[in-house]
Scaffold this active site. Structure first.
Site, PDB file in Angstrom:
ATOM      1  N   HIS A  21      15.272   1.019   4.865  1.00  0.00           N
ATOM      2  CA  HIS A  21      16.209   0.006   5.328  1.00  0.00           C
ATOM      3  C   HIS A  21      17.509   0.673   5.749  1.00  0.00           C
ATOM      4  O   HIS A  21      18.505   0.031   5.995  1.00  0.00           O
ATOM      5  CB  HIS A  21      16.467  -1.038   4.226  1.00  0.00           C
TER       6      HIS A  21
ATOM      7  N   PRO B 136      19.603   2.671   8.368  1.00  0.00           N
ATOM      8  CA  PRO B 136      19.618   2.975   9.809  1.00  0.00           C
ATOM      9  C   PRO B 136      19.777   4.470  10.081  1.00  0.00           C
ATOM     10  O   PRO B 136      19.252   4.985  11.066  1.00  0.00           O
ATOM     11  CB  PRO B 136      20.831   2.200  10.343  1.00  0.00           C
TER      12      PRO B 136
ATOM     13  N   ASP C 203      11.033  10.578  -0.009  1.00  0.00           N
ATOM     14  CA  ASP C 203      11.842  10.464  -1.206  1.00  0.00           C
ATOM     15  C   ASP C 203      12.442  11.838  -1.441  1.00  0.00           C
ATOM     16  O   ASP C 203      11.788  12.851  -1.182  1.00  0.00           O
ATOM     17  CB  ASP C 203      11.003  10.023  -2.405  1.00  0.00           C
TER      18      ASP C 203
ATOM     19  N   PHE D 110      26.192  14.542   3.513  1.00  0.00           N
ATOM     20  CA  PHE D 110      26.274  13.379   2.628  1.00  0.00           C
ATOM     21  C   PHE D 110      25.859  13.807   1.224  1.00  0.00           C
ATOM     22  O   PHE D 110      25.490  14.965   0.991  1.00  0.00           O
ATOM     23  CB  PHE D 110      25.369  12.258   3.145  1.00  0.00           C
TER      24      PHE D 110
ATOM     25  N   LYS E   2      21.837  22.349   9.471  1.00  0.00           N
ATOM     26  CA  LYS E   2      21.183  21.988   8.208  1.00  0.00           C
ATOM     27  C   LYS E   2      19.780  21.429   8.423  1.00  0.00           C
ATOM     28  O   LYS E   2      18.822  21.869   7.805  1.00  0.00           O
ATOM     29  CB  LYS E   2      22.068  20.978   7.472  1.00  0.00           C
TER      30      LYS E   2
ATOM     31  N   ARG F 167      14.280  18.521   3.963  1.00  0.00           N
ATOM     32  CA  ARG F 167      13.647  17.531   4.858  1.00  0.00           C
ATOM     33  C   ARG F 167      13.088  18.203   6.109  1.00  0.00           C
ATOM     34  O   ARG F 167      11.987  17.901   6.541  1.00  0.00           O
ATOM     35  CB  ARG F 167      14.667  16.458   5.256  1.00  0.00           C
TER      36      ARG F 167
HETATM   37  P1  IMP Z   1      16.389   8.603  -1.508  1.00  0.00           P
HETATM   38  O1  IMP Z   1      15.503   9.717  -0.988  1.00  0.00           O
HETATM   39  O2  IMP Z   1      16.814   7.670  -0.438  1.00  0.00           O
HETATM   40  O3  IMP Z   1      15.792   7.957  -2.715  1.00  0.00           O
HETATM   41  O4  IMP Z   1      17.778   9.218  -2.011  1.00  0.00           O
HETATM   42  C1  IMP Z   1      17.891  10.535  -2.377  1.00  0.00           C
HETATM   43  C2  IMP Z   1      19.308  10.873  -2.826  1.00  0.00           C
HETATM   44  O5  IMP Z   1      19.285  12.296  -3.061  1.00  0.00           O
HETATM   45  C3  IMP Z   1      20.379  10.645  -1.790  1.00  0.00           C
HETATM   46  O6  IMP Z   1      21.063   9.466  -2.001  1.00  0.00           O
HETATM   47  C4  IMP Z   1      21.310  11.841  -2.031  1.00  0.00           C
HETATM   48  O7  IMP Z   1      22.161  11.547  -3.067  1.00  0.00           O
HETATM   49  C5  IMP Z   1      20.411  12.929  -2.534  1.00  0.00           C
HETATM   50  N1  IMP Z   1      20.016  13.773  -1.397  1.00  0.00           N
HETATM   51  C6  IMP Z   1      18.796  13.825  -0.792  1.00  0.00           C
HETATM   52  N2  IMP Z   1      18.816  14.690   0.234  1.00  0.00           N
HETATM   53  C7  IMP Z   1      20.073  15.162   0.306  1.00  0.00           C
HETATM   54  C8  IMP Z   1      20.724  16.090   1.179  1.00  0.00           C
HETATM   55  O8  IMP Z   1      20.164  16.630   2.149  1.00  0.00           O
HETATM   56  N3  IMP Z   1      22.028  16.312   0.931  1.00  0.00           N
HETATM   57  C9  IMP Z   1      22.707  15.736  -0.076  1.00  0.00           C
HETATM   58  N4  IMP Z   1      22.163  14.874  -0.915  1.00  0.00           N
HETATM   59  C10 IMP Z   1      20.846  14.584  -0.741  1.00  0.00           C
END
Ligand code: IMP
Length: 211
Positions: A14, A16, A74, A160, A183, A196
């Site tokens: 959800h 964007p 995830d 972020f 990155k 990722r």
């Molecule tokens: P989800 O995958 O949406 O459940 O959230 C994963 C959480 O892990 C994010 O809100 C970030 O806090 C953290 N996270 C995941 N990937 C990154 C990244 O590439 N940089 C910084 N924080 C990350």
């Protein structure tokens, strides 16, 4: 046998930002992404014990609801000196206001409490689990990580989440000091550095064909 993604893909998010990132990655393959948010799908509860099962829960729910192939991811940060925390709870540590400065400060507090003051005691890695699920229950799953060290104070305003305190191995700038292309960008433009990007390269190898 691996299965290829052919025309349309539901992206089970959800958010964007995540949809935009997926659209960029999928463009060279001629795949159109539509998000679960746009389709008004409910978000399932992430009840898994690891990244892989939470990605699968989200992809399966979207595939079942739409009858289309569905993609979910995830991710999170795993801190060795904190026994793997925050891990799958990385987003939740920032609370409802998504305050990642507070979440980073919490990690630092816990590291200090445990005497983790030298780089060798401050190792961490980001994990990304990706899953594509089809309505007939076929699944393709990949996982990748990027290793690094946690620094304090955080540096950089790009990115972020936990980016500003994460120094990837072999680099002298944090993820918060790198451009998005550096990155996440895939070769030849970027370094394919992030968890990722690395996971996506693995998924592309088994599920996508350049057009
Ligand atoms: P989800 O995958 O949406 O459940 O959230 C994963 C959480 O892990 C994010 O809100 C970030 O806090 C953290 N996270 C995941 N990937 C990154 C990244 O590439 N940089 C910084 N924080 C990350």
């Amino acid at each position: 046998m691996h299965r290829r993604i052919t025309d349309k893909l539901v992206v089970a998010t959800h958010n964007p930002g995540k949809l935009a990132e997926m659209n960029e990655l999928l463009a060279p393959y001629g795949i159109a992404a539509v998000s679960a948010g746009e389709l008004g799908l409910a978000e399932p509860e992430e009840t898994g014990n690891d990244f892989r099962s939470n990605a699968a829960i989200k992809a399966i729910a979207a595939a079942q609801a739409t009858g289309l192939a569905a993609f979910a991811d995830d991710s999170g940060i795993v801190v060795d000196a904190l026994d793997g925390a925050p891990g799958i709870y990385s987003a939740r540590w920032a609370g409802p206001s998504k305050d990642f400065n507070a979440a980073m400060a919490q990690i630092e507090r816990l590291l200090q409490e445990r005497g983790a003051t030298t780089p060798d005691r401050r190792t961490a890695h980001f994990v990304s689990a990706l899953c594509v699920a089809w309505p007939d229950d076929h699944r393709e799953e990949v996982e990748a990580r990027v290793d690094g060290t946690l620094i304090w104070p955080p540096r950089g305003t790009a990115g972020f989440g936990y980016d500003p305190m994460f120094l990837p191995d072999g680099h002298d700038r944090t993820f918060g000091e790198m451009t998005s292309i550096e990155k996440h960008g895939l070769p030849p433009l970027g370094l394919g550095l992030s968890h990722r990007a690395r996971a996506f390269v693995k998924l592309a190898e088994i599920c996508l064909e350049p057009r």
